[in-house]
Scaffold this motif. Sequence first.
Motif, PDB file in Angstrom:
ATOM      1  N   ILE A 407       0.836  -1.207   0.000  1.00 52.07           N
ATOM      2  CA  ILE A 407       0.000   0.000   0.000  1.00 52.07           C
ATOM      3  C   ILE A 407       0.868   1.253   0.000  1.00 52.07           C
ATOM      4  O   ILE A 407       0.579   2.236  -0.693  1.00 52.07           O
ATOM      5  CB  ILE A 407      -0.954  -0.007   1.198  1.00 52.07           C
ATOM      6  CG1 ILE A 407      -1.967  -1.157   1.054  1.00 52.07           C
ATOM      7  CG2 ILE A 407      -1.685   1.323   1.337  1.00 52.07           C
ATOM      8  CD1 ILE A 407      -2.854  -1.354   2.267  1.00 52.07           C
ATOM      9  N   PHE A 408       1.957   1.206   0.772  1.00 53.17           N
ATOM     10  CA  PHE A 408       2.853   2.362   0.820  1.00 53.17           C
ATOM     11  C   PHE A 408       3.511   2.605  -0.536  1.00 53.17           C
ATOM     12  O   PHE A 408       3.629   3.754  -0.978  1.00 53.17           O
ATOM     13  CB  PHE A 408       3.925   2.133   1.889  1.00 53.17           C
ATOM     14  CG  PHE A 408       4.931   3.244   1.989  1.00 53.17           C
ATOM     15  CD1 PHE A 408       4.616   4.416   2.654  1.00 53.17           C
ATOM     16  CD2 PHE A 408       6.189   3.128   1.394  1.00 53.17           C
ATOM     17  CE1 PHE A 408       5.541   5.450   2.733  1.00 53.17           C
ATOM     18  CE2 PHE A 408       7.116   4.151   1.476  1.00 53.17           C
ATOM     19  CZ  PHE A 408       6.788   5.324   2.148  1.00 53.17           C
ATOM     20  N   GLU A 409       3.923   1.530  -1.213  1.00 51.44           N
ATOM     21  CA  GLU A 409       4.627   1.678  -2.482  1.00 51.44           C
ATOM     22  C   GLU A 409       3.678   2.034  -3.630  1.00 51.44           C
ATOM     23  O   GLU A 409       4.003   2.839  -4.493  1.00 51.44           O
ATOM     24  CB  GLU A 409       5.363   0.380  -2.826  1.00 51.44           C
ATOM     25  CG  GLU A 409       6.149   0.473  -4.120  1.00 51.44           C
ATOM     26  CD  GLU A 409       6.660  -0.882  -4.577  1.00 51.44           C
ATOM     27  OE1 GLU A 409       7.538  -0.896  -5.444  1.00 51.44           O
ATOM     28  OE2 GLU A 409       6.189  -1.902  -4.077  1.00 51.44           O
ATOM     29  N   ASP A 410       2.497   1.414  -3.658  1.00 49.33           N
ATOM     30  CA  ASP A 410       1.561   1.632  -4.758  1.00 49.33           C
ATOM     31  C   ASP A 410       0.158   1.794  -4.182  1.00 49.33           C
ATOM     32  O   ASP A 410      -0.693   0.912  -4.318  1.00 49.33           O
ATOM     33  CB  ASP A 410       1.608   0.444  -5.726  1.00 49.33           C
ATOM     34  CG  ASP A 410       0.798   0.691  -6.995  1.00 49.33           C
ATOM     35  OD1 ASP A 410       0.259   1.790  -7.153  1.00 49.33           O
ATOM     36  OD2 ASP A 410       0.688  -0.243  -7.821  1.00 49.33           O
ATOM     37  N   PRO A 411      -0.106   2.939  -3.533  1.00 43.40           N
ATOM     38  CA  PRO A 411      -1.391   3.089  -2.839  1.00 43.40           C
ATOM     39  C   PRO A 411      -2.595   3.047  -3.771  1.00 43.40           C
ATOM     40  O   PRO A 411      -3.638   2.514  -3.400  1.00 43.40           O
ATOM     41  CB  PRO A 411      -1.262   4.455  -2.148  1.00 43.40           C
ATOM     42  CG  PRO A 411      -0.188   5.179  -2.903  1.00 43.40           C
ATOM     43  CD  PRO A 411       0.750   4.125  -3.382  1.00 43.40           C
ATOM     44  N   LEU A 412      -2.463   3.587  -4.984  1.00 42.61           N
ATOM     45  CA  LEU A 412      -3.611   3.656  -5.882  1.00 42.61           C
ATOM     46  C   LEU A 412      -4.125   2.263  -6.233  1.00 42.61           C
ATOM     47  O   LEU A 412      -5.300   1.937  -6.026  1.00 42.61           O
ATOM     48  CB  LEU A 412      -3.241   4.431  -7.151  1.00 42.61           C
ATOM     49  CG  LEU A 412      -4.360   4.572  -8.193  1.00 42.61           C
ATOM     50  CD1 LEU A 412      -5.536   5.327  -7.604  1.00 42.61           C
ATOM     51  CD2 LEU A 412      -3.838   5.292  -9.444  1.00 42.61           C
ATOM     52  N   ASN A 413      -3.245   1.431  -6.775  1.00 40.10           N
ATOM     53  CA  ASN A 413      -3.683   0.110  -7.207  1.00 40.10           C
ATOM     54  C   ASN A 413      -3.988  -0.812  -6.035  1.00 40.10           C
ATOM     55  O   ASN A 413      -4.939  -1.604  -6.086  1.00 40.10           O
ATOM     56  CB  ASN A 413      -2.616  -0.525  -8.105  1.00 40.10           C
ATOM     57  CG  ASN A 413      -2.573   0.109  -9.483  1.00 40.10           C
ATOM     58  OD1 ASN A 413      -3.602   0.359 -10.095  1.00 40.10           O
ATOM     59  ND2 ASN A 413      -1.381   0.386  -9.979  1.00 40.10           N
ATOM     60  N   SER A 414      -3.191  -0.730  -4.966  1.00 40.74           N
ATOM     61  CA  SER A 414      -3.421  -1.601  -3.815  1.00 40.74           C
ATOM     62  C   SER A 414      -4.761  -1.302  -3.162  1.00 40.74           C
ATOM     63  O   SER A 414      -5.552  -2.220  -2.874  1.00 40.74           O
ATOM     64  CB  SER A 414      -2.292  -1.433  -2.795  1.00 40.74           C
ATOM     65  OG  SER A 414      -1.058  -1.825  -3.341  1.00 40.74           O
ATOM     66  N   LEU A 415      -5.048  -0.031  -2.941  1.00 43.70           N
ATOM     67  CA  LEU A 415      -6.317   0.337  -2.330  1.00 43.70           C
ATOM     68  C   LEU A 415      -7.484   0.113  -3.287  1.00 43.70           C
ATOM     69  O   LEU A 415      -8.604  -0.192  -2.856  1.00 43.70           O
ATOM     70  CB  LEU A 415      -6.271   1.796  -1.863  1.00 43.70           C
ATOM     71  CG  LEU A 415      -5.292   2.079  -0.720  1.00 43.70           C
ATOM     72  CD1 LEU A 415      -5.248   3.566  -0.403  1.00 43.70           C
ATOM     73  CD2 LEU A 415      -5.669   1.284   0.535  1.00 43.70           C
ATOM     74  N   ALA A 416      -7.226   0.253  -4.590  1.00 44.37           N
ATOM     75  CA  ALA A 416      -8.282  -0.029  -5.568  1.00 44.37           C
ATOM     76  C   ALA A 416      -8.694  -1.493  -5.509  1.00 44.37           C
ATOM     77  O   ALA A 416      -9.884  -1.827  -5.588  1.00 44.37           O
ATOM     78  CB  ALA A 416      -7.807   0.331  -6.972  1.00 44.37           C
ATOM     79  N   GLY A 417      -7.718  -2.388  -5.369  1.00 44.92           N
ATOM     80  CA  GLY A 417      -8.039  -3.805  -5.263  1.00 44.92           C
ATOM     81  C   GLY A 417      -8.850  -4.112  -4.018  1.00 44.92           C
ATOM     82  O   GLY A 417      -9.867  -4.824  -4.078  1.00 44.92           O
ATOM     83  N   LEU A 418      -8.427  -3.559  -2.877  1.00 41.05           N
ATOM     84  CA  LEU A 418      -9.170  -3.787  -1.646  1.00 41.05           C
ATOM     85  C   LEU A 418     -10.548  -3.129  -1.712  1.00 41.05           C
ATOM     86  O   LEU A 418     -11.542  -3.688  -1.229  1.00 41.05           O
ATOM     87  CB  LEU A 418      -8.374  -3.249  -0.456  1.00 41.05           C
ATOM     88  CG  LEU A 418      -6.992  -3.886  -0.240  1.00 41.05           C
ATOM     89  CD1 LEU A 418      -6.284  -3.235   0.942  1.00 41.05           C
ATOM     90  CD2 LEU A 418      -7.110  -5.384  -0.023  1.00 41.05           C
ATOM     91  N   GLY A 419     -10.619  -1.935  -2.327  1.00 41.20           N
ATOM     92  CA  GLY A 419     -11.906  -1.255  -2.485  1.00 41.20           C
ATOM     93  C   GLY A 419     -12.861  -2.036  -3.371  1.00 41.20           C
ATOM     94  O   GLY A 419     -14.077  -2.063  -3.124  1.00 41.20           O
ATOM     95  N   LEU A 420     -12.327  -2.687  -4.401  1.00 42.17           N
ATOM     96  CA  LEU A 420     -13.163  -3.508  -5.281  1.00 42.17           C
ATOM     97  C   LEU A 420     -13.799  -4.652  -4.501  1.00 42.17           C
ATOM     98  O   LEU A 420     -14.990  -4.950  -4.679  1.00 42.17           O
ATOM     99  CB  LEU A 420     -12.323  -4.050  -6.437  1.00 42.17           C
ATOM    100  CG  LEU A 420     -13.026  -5.001  -7.414  1.00 42.17           C
ATOM    101  CD1 LEU A 420     -14.192  -4.302  -8.097  1.00 42.17           C
ATOM    102  CD2 LEU A 420     -12.041  -5.532  -8.452  1.00 42.17           C
ATOM    103  N   LEU A 421     -13.035  -5.288  -3.637  1.00 38.04           N
ATOM    104  CA  LEU A 421     -13.587  -6.380  -2.834  1.00 38.04           C
ATOM    105  C   LEU A 421     -14.667  -5.876  -1.891  1.00 38.04           C
ATOM    106  O   LEU A 421     -15.708  -6.532  -1.703  1.00 38.04           O
ATOM    107  CB  LEU A 421     -12.475  -7.054  -2.034  1.00 38.04           C
ATOM    108  CG  LEU A 421     -11.398  -7.784  -2.840  1.00 38.04           C
ATOM    109  CD1 LEU A 421     -10.419  -8.465  -1.895  1.00 38.04           C
ATOM    110  CD2 LEU A 421     -12.024  -8.799  -3.767  1.00 38.04           C
TER     111      LEU A 421
END
Length: 443
Positions: A407-421
């Motif tokens: 999440i720290f390195e790639d917050p956009l994609n990491s949080l997008a994946g968790l947000g999708l779930l």
Amino acid sequence: STPTAKCGALLRILGVVFGVAAGVGGMVGQGILRQPGIVAGAAHSPELIMILWLFGGLLVAVSALAYVELGTAIPCAGGPYDFVRRAFGEVPGVMAGWAGWLTLAGAMAFMATVVAEFLHRLGVWPGVSTPVLAVSVLALFWAVNWPSTRVAGDSQVVFSTAKGIGLLALVVLLFANPAQPAPAPDPVSGAVGIAGLAIAMRAIINTYAGWEDTVYHCEEIERPERTLPRAMWTGIASVVILYLLVNLALLQVLSPAEMAASNLPAADAAQRVLGPIGNLVLTAFGVVSVAAITNLNVMRSARVAFAMARQGQLPAKLSCVAPSGTPRWSLSASVIIAAMFAASGTYETIIAVQVAMNVALVVTVNIAAMRLRRIDPGLARPFRIPLYPIPVLIAVAVNLALLAALIFEDPLNSLAGLGLLIAIGAIYWIVNLTRERAATPTA
């Protein structure tokens, strides 16, 4: 007698050889050809490089304990979907199921595209565009999986064996080359900090990804209470040893600095030993290696869709099984979705968000193992986690730290994946709530 199957039931006809092949086939891919360079750049010394690869293997083994306990206790298709559903209920289970299905469909599209690119590098069908060739690769593996579970399982055994032999041949080649003396140690360019270790461990964990693939087939494995533990531990131990040998062999030919400067250290090492043909050999190995993972993902994605359909979370037709054991409707649906991703290029987005989703799933499964120990102590557990709960707590802590780093390195994609779930879970919760209210008689 000829085996028969019906909707909602798979055939238990796979053995320990397939289980080992699924584990090895899921882990060994293009990652071991690329990631040693990232690890070398972060770790500096050969000794630390080897320690980190061994440590990564031990972390995988610790994370796998919960999967083996739950897989032998709940030997159902779909693996984590049923584990999470039993522990936390339908909505969290659906979130876990969709996480697996979407990431597998994206991975299928990505791997098929990589196979197409490797084929183009070999000069195969240069006039066919990469997306068209990728869709053709998916169609080929759909055809391989269509006839029967046994045919699909045997094909994976062949692919995984070929990959293992290929990597061992590379190791022998690099060790046996008399023209290349062992490189002198590089001067240390600075202390190895926490950030460098985190980068190295993330690369190593990603290279070991796929260790859990056998669990997705535990409903089809004969005597899963014995076969699953044997297959999982044999597969993980084999790959750990293989990865250590590959890194030792690379260090015989390349220095850590040379490995760090390379995007494909294995190809550079092979080219140094074999000359121009080395790149050709590694490309051919890449075709076989990535094709094997594609085939395994086709098998696995069909089982996830089948498991969710059996519980009413996807159309009932997807739970139908051919007499030969293949869930053909789920197989076809999964391949069609992957083909759409491959043709449109949208698989890149799925791949970008799936890393955080997968790590979160490992955390959830380990927590599910603890919760089921509490709420269902009478559940038969042919395999029980040794020294419980220490290994589970270690797995949760390490994977949470890895998730935080992602999440720290790639917050956009990491949080997008968790947000999708979370969005998928919210949709299913609303739908279920609406159904319950509609079914409740009014006074």
